[in-house]
Motif scaffolding. Structure first.
Motif, PDB file in Angstrom:
ATOM      1  N   GLY A   1       0.816  -1.212   0.000  1.00 34.10           N
ATOM      2  CA  GLY A   1       0.000   0.000   0.000  1.00 34.10           C
ATOM      3  C   GLY A   1       0.847   1.257   0.000  1.00 34.10           C
ATOM      4  O   GLY A   1       0.515   2.254  -0.656  1.00 34.10           O
ATOM      5  N   ALA A   2       1.974   1.224   0.718  1.00 31.04           N
ATOM      6  CA  ALA A   2       2.858   2.398   0.783  1.00 31.04           C
ATOM      7  C   ALA A   2       3.765   2.493  -0.444  1.00 31.04           C
ATOM      8  O   ALA A   2       4.121   3.589  -0.870  1.00 31.04           O
ATOM      9  CB  ALA A   2       3.707   2.330   2.058  1.00 31.04           C
ATOM     10  N   ARG A   3       4.161   1.331  -1.046  1.00 31.08           N
ATOM     11  CA  ARG A   3       5.069   1.318  -2.201  1.00 31.08           C
ATOM     12  C   ARG A   3       4.559   0.325  -3.245  1.00 31.08           C
ATOM     13  O   ARG A   3       5.135  -0.765  -3.400  1.00 31.08           O
ATOM     14  CB  ARG A   3       6.489   0.958  -1.743  1.00 31.08           C
ATOM     15  CG  ARG A   3       7.150   2.036  -0.901  1.00 31.08           C
ATOM     16  CD  ARG A   3       8.520   1.602  -0.418  1.00 31.08           C
ATOM     17  NE  ARG A   3       8.415   0.570   0.613  1.00 31.08           N
ATOM     18  CZ  ARG A   3       8.219   0.830   1.894  1.00 31.08           C
ATOM     19  NH1 ARG A   3       8.126   2.081   2.301  1.00 31.08           N
ATOM     20  NH2 ARG A   3       8.121  -0.145   2.780  1.00 31.08           N
ATOM     21  N   PRO A   4       3.486   0.651  -3.941  1.00 30.86           N
ATOM     22  CA  PRO A   4       2.877  -0.300  -4.893  1.00 30.86           C
ATOM     23  C   PRO A   4       3.809  -0.720  -6.017  1.00 30.86           C
ATOM     24  O   PRO A   4       3.639  -1.805  -6.580  1.00 30.86           O
ATOM     25  CB  PRO A   4       1.664   0.471  -5.432  1.00 30.86           C
ATOM     26  CG  PRO A   4       1.935   1.915  -5.132  1.00 30.86           C
ATOM     27  CD  PRO A   4       2.753   1.931  -3.888  1.00 30.86           C
ATOM     28  N   GLU A   5       4.781   0.086  -6.364  1.00 33.23           N
ATOM     29  CA  GLU A   5       5.685  -0.267  -7.449  1.00 33.23           C
ATOM     30  C   GLU A   5       6.600  -1.449  -7.080  1.00 33.23           C
ATOM     31  O   GLU A   5       7.220  -2.058  -7.955  1.00 33.23           O
ATOM     32  CB  GLU A   5       6.536   0.945  -7.855  1.00 33.23           C
ATOM     33  CG  GLU A   5       7.607   1.363  -6.847  1.00 33.23           C
ATOM     34  CD  GLU A   5       7.049   2.158  -5.666  1.00 33.23           C
ATOM     35  OE1 GLU A   5       7.841   2.531  -4.780  1.00 33.23           O
ATOM     36  OE2 GLU A   5       5.833   2.415  -5.663  1.00 33.23           O
ATOM     37  N   GLN A   6       6.679  -1.779  -5.803  1.00 39.18           N
ATOM     38  CA  GLN A   6       7.530  -2.876  -5.353  1.00 39.18           C
ATOM     39  C   GLN A   6       6.726  -4.144  -5.020  1.00 39.18           C
ATOM     40  O   GLN A   6       7.212  -5.023  -4.306  1.00 39.18           O
ATOM     41  CB  GLN A   6       8.335  -2.442  -4.120  1.00 39.18           C
ATOM     42  CG  GLN A   6       9.301  -1.310  -4.393  1.00 39.18           C
ATOM     43  CD  GLN A   6      10.146  -0.964  -3.177  1.00 39.18           C
ATOM     44  OE1 GLN A   6      10.222  -1.732  -2.219  1.00 39.18           O
ATOM     45  NE2 GLN A   6      10.791   0.199  -3.212  1.00 39.18           N
ATOM     46  N   ALA A   7       5.507  -4.238  -5.532  1.00 36.14           N
ATOM     47  CA  ALA A   7       4.624  -5.352  -5.176  1.00 36.14           C
ATOM     48  C   ALA A   7       5.253  -6.703  -5.464  1.00 36.14           C
ATOM     49  O   ALA A   7       5.247  -7.610  -4.630  1.00 36.14           O
ATOM     50  CB  ALA A   7       3.292  -5.216  -5.909  1.00 36.14           C
ATOM     51  N   ARG A   8       5.826  -6.869  -6.656  1.00 34.62           N
ATOM     52  CA  ARG A   8       6.386  -8.164  -7.029  1.00 34.62           C
ATOM     53  C   ARG A   8       7.576  -8.525  -6.140  1.00 34.62           C
ATOM     54  O   ARG A   8       7.731  -9.681  -5.716  1.00 34.62           O
ATOM     55  CB  ARG A   8       6.807  -8.146  -8.496  1.00 34.62           C
ATOM     56  CG  ARG A   8       7.139  -9.525  -9.055  1.00 34.62           C
ATOM     57  CD  ARG A   8       7.592  -9.383 -10.512  1.00 34.62           C
ATOM     58  NE  ARG A   8       6.586  -8.705 -11.304  1.00 34.62           N
ATOM     59  CZ  ARG A   8       5.568  -9.309 -11.895  1.00 34.62           C
ATOM     60  NH1 ARG A   8       5.431 -10.611 -11.749  1.00 34.62           N
ATOM     61  NH2 ARG A   8       4.699  -8.628 -12.608  1.00 34.62           N
ATOM     62  N   THR A   9       8.407  -7.544  -5.848  1.00 31.84           N
ATOM     63  CA  THR A   9       9.581  -7.786  -5.001  1.00 31.84           C
ATOM     64  C   THR A   9       9.162  -8.187  -3.596  1.00 31.84           C
ATOM     65  O   THR A   9       9.697  -9.142  -3.016  1.00 31.84           O
ATOM     66  CB  THR A   9      10.464  -6.528  -4.940  1.00 31.84           C
ATOM     67  OG1 THR A   9      10.909  -6.204  -6.260  1.00 31.84           O
ATOM     68  CG2 THR A   9      11.672  -6.757  -4.039  1.00 31.84           C
ATOM     69  N   VAL A  10       8.191  -7.460  -3.044  1.00 30.21           N
ATOM     70  CA  VAL A  10       7.718  -7.757  -1.688  1.00 30.21           C
ATOM     71  C   VAL A  10       7.130  -9.161  -1.634  1.00 30.21           C
ATOM     72  O   VAL A  10       7.421  -9.944  -0.711  1.00 30.21           O
ATOM     73  CB  VAL A  10       6.674  -6.712  -1.239  1.00 30.21           C
ATOM     74  CG1 VAL A  10       6.008  -7.148   0.069  1.00 30.21           C
ATOM     75  CG2 VAL A  10       7.334  -5.354  -1.066  1.00 30.21           C
ATOM     76  N   MET A  11       6.295  -9.513  -2.606  1.00 33.43           N
ATOM     77  CA  MET A  11       5.675 -10.842  -2.616  1.00 33.43           C
ATOM     78  C   MET A  11       6.730 -11.944  -2.672  1.00 33.43           C
ATOM     79  O   MET A  11       6.640 -12.957  -1.965  1.00 33.43           O
ATOM     80  CB  MET A  11       4.722 -10.967  -3.803  1.00 33.43           C
ATOM     81  CG  MET A  11       3.433 -10.176  -3.676  1.00 33.43           C
ATOM     82  SD  MET A  11       2.292 -10.864  -2.446  1.00 33.43           S
ATOM     83  CE  MET A  11       1.731 -12.352  -3.277  1.00 33.43           C
ATOM     84  N   GLY A  12       7.743 -11.780  -3.507  1.00 32.97           N
ATOM     85  CA  GLY A  12       8.782 -12.795  -3.631  1.00 32.97           C
ATOM     86  C   GLY A  12       9.589 -12.958  -2.359  1.00 32.97           C
ATOM     87  O   GLY A  12       9.904 -14.080  -1.937  1.00 32.97           O
ATOM     88  N   GLU A  13       9.940 -11.841  -1.717  1.00 40.24           N
ATOM     89  CA  GLU A  13      10.751 -11.910  -0.506  1.00 40.24           C
ATOM     90  C   GLU A  13       9.964 -12.496   0.666  1.00 40.24           C
ATOM     91  O   GLU A  13      10.493 -13.288   1.448  1.00 40.24           O
ATOM     92  CB  GLU A  13      11.283 -10.523  -0.167  1.00 40.24           C
ATOM     93  CG  GLU A  13      12.306 -10.024  -1.179  1.00 40.24           C
ATOM     94  CD  GLU A  13      12.761  -8.599  -0.926  1.00 40.24           C
ATOM     95  OE1 GLU A  13      13.696  -8.148  -1.606  1.00 40.24           O
ATOM     96  OE2 GLU A  13      12.187  -7.936  -0.032  1.00 40.24           O
ATOM     97  N   VAL A  14       8.714 -12.116   0.781  1.00 40.98           N
ATOM     98  CA  VAL A  14       7.893 -12.669   1.864  1.00 40.98           C
ATOM     99  C   VAL A  14       7.569 -14.137   1.585  1.00 40.98           C
ATOM    100  O   VAL A  14       7.485 -14.949   2.513  1.00 40.98           O
ATOM    101  CB  VAL A  14       6.615 -11.833   2.048  1.00 40.98           C
ATOM    102  CG1 VAL A  14       5.698 -12.472   3.090  1.00 40.98           C
ATOM    103  CG2 VAL A  14       6.978 -10.414   2.486  1.00 40.98           C
TER     104      VAL A  14
END
Length: 421
Positions: free
Chosen positions: A64-77
């Motif tokens: 929500g705070a950094r939508p452009e990093q959605a794919r990166t966040v999903m992969g790391e989590v």
């Protein structure tokens, strides 16, 4: 508004099929066998809190705070989740040597089912964080019907605790595969990140994990406490009522998934934050009071219709469940604002205090009042939690007079239905 409607539809489908699944299972197994199943499901649920690790609110806030990093966040989590789940499942296999043979495979099947369910919940966050609520609604409808058919079909044919546990695992594994296939079309190439990034995300989400674990004790630790103080019958009665409460509580998850990103996006704007916060409080109070009063007013017909004559002793408990539901939603109306502002550390500390209060009160009340004593202890603890959240959230959003009046009215409306036996 469209997102809320899609999330509401998805949750309604899960709620209906979830209630039907547990209600029919309770009828087919009977109070004692159902209580035994729910006891081991609760034990597995307590352990699987580690696998969940609070990743849902963490990912929602991060994207929500950094939508452009959605794919990166999903992969790391995803990498962090795989790591924790693998360690937990390995520990489960080792623990089987110390578990009674009659329930050993029940426990293993339920652990595997909840680990699969945890992974599905994580993947569902990808729908919400990227505004694909319609896609989640479609797959949730199919998945809920599938789970109902598999579980009830198995228990109908073989009405045993082991059959129920194996069916739970099978249904949740199928849903995980369906969800993974659906998400792969959007998060193309979604795969675990390097181990170093997994450890980093685990450290960042630690406060979320602690807060999630403490919140998730609700509905899980109940069976352990009642099983120690009372009997499997008491567990079966309580968990039948708790299915209704947890089913209705899905509305809280819907609202949290919608409001956390919205509030996180306006944290720096006091006017918009106040407007969204007031709206959040009003909706939570109205839904908490509405569903809670349904349980109080309809205690006898709900019990007879859903669970049958074997659960007649549940009817006097449902008004207490209704009051607990209302107080839980009161606390959530303030707690979600703290999450959106990144105040998970305070939430975790407050949850520790509220559970200490609940367990202390339960030690006095459960031996004397049985199931009602536990519900009273839970209500007292959740009211204290609501007051702590309110005090901490005042600097974020000021409560309105209308919401204060609705809270007071709600408390009074339950009084005629509450009786100690």
């Amino acid at each position: 508004m469209k997102n809320v409607l899609f999330m509401g539809a998805s949750t309604a489908v899960r709620l209906v099929f979830g209630l039907l699944t547990f209600a029919l299972m309770a009828r087919l197994l009977g109070p004692n066998a159902f209580g035994l199943f729910m006891f081991w499901l609760s034990v597995a649920g307590l352990l699987c809190m580690l696998a969940n690790y609070g990743f849902t609110p963490f990912v929602l806030r991060e994207i929500g705070a950094r939508p452009e990093q959605a794919r990166t966040v999903m992969g790391e989590v995803l990498s962090a989740k795989f790591l924790v789940s693998a360690l937990l499942f390995g520990g489960t296999l080792l623990s089987l040597w110390w578990i009674e043979a009659a329930v050993r495979w029940v426990f293993l099947a339920l652990m595997a089912a909840l680990l699969a369910d945890s992974m599905t919940d994580f993947l569902n966050v990808g729908y919400r964080a990227t505004n694909r609520y319609a896609a989640e609604t479609r797959i949730a409808t199919v998945a809920a019907a599938l789970q109902f058919g598999v579980v009830i079909g198995a228990v109908w044919y073989v009405p045993t605790v082991l059959a129920a546990a194996l069916a739970f695992f099978g249904s949740r594994l199928l849903v995980l595969l369906m969800t993974w296939s659906s998400q792969s079309s959007y998060f193309a190439g979604l795969r675990p990140a390097p181990l170093a990034r997994a450890w980093a995300r685990l450290r960042e989400a630690l406060a979320y994990a602690l807060d999630f674990a403490l919140q998730s004790l609700f509905g899980q630790i109940d069976s352990v406490v009642l099983g120690l103080f009372l009997s499997p019958l008491a567990v079966g009665l309580h968990q039948a009522g708790m299915r209704l409460v947890l089913g209705g509580s899905q509305a809280s998850n819907v609202l949290a998934n919608v409001f956390i990103p919205r509030l996180a996006a306006v944290t720096g704007d006091p006017v918009l934050r106040q407007r969204e916060g007031q709206r959040l409080q009003s909706v939570f109070l109205a839904m908490g009071l509405g569903f809670g009063m349904v349980l109080a007013l309809g205690a006898k017909p709900i019990t007879a219709l859903l669970f049958g004559p074997g659960f007649a002793a549940l009817a006097p408990l449902l008004p207490w469940f209704g009051l607990l539901f209302f107080v839980r939603f009161l606390a959530s109306s303030f707690g979600i604002m703290l999450t959106s502002a990144g105040q998970q550390g305070f939430r975790a500390k407050a949850n520790v205090g509220h559970w200490l209060l609940i367990l202390g009160a339960a030690a006095l009340l459960v031996p004397r009042y049985g199931n009602q004593g536990w519900l009273i202890a839970m209500t007292l603890g959740n009211f204290a939690l609501a007051m702590a959240y309110l005090a901490a959230s005042l600097r974020l959003v000021r409560p309105t007079l209308a919401n204060g009046a609705l809270t007071a009215l709600g408390g009074v409306m339950f009084l005629p239905f509450l009786h100690l036996t």
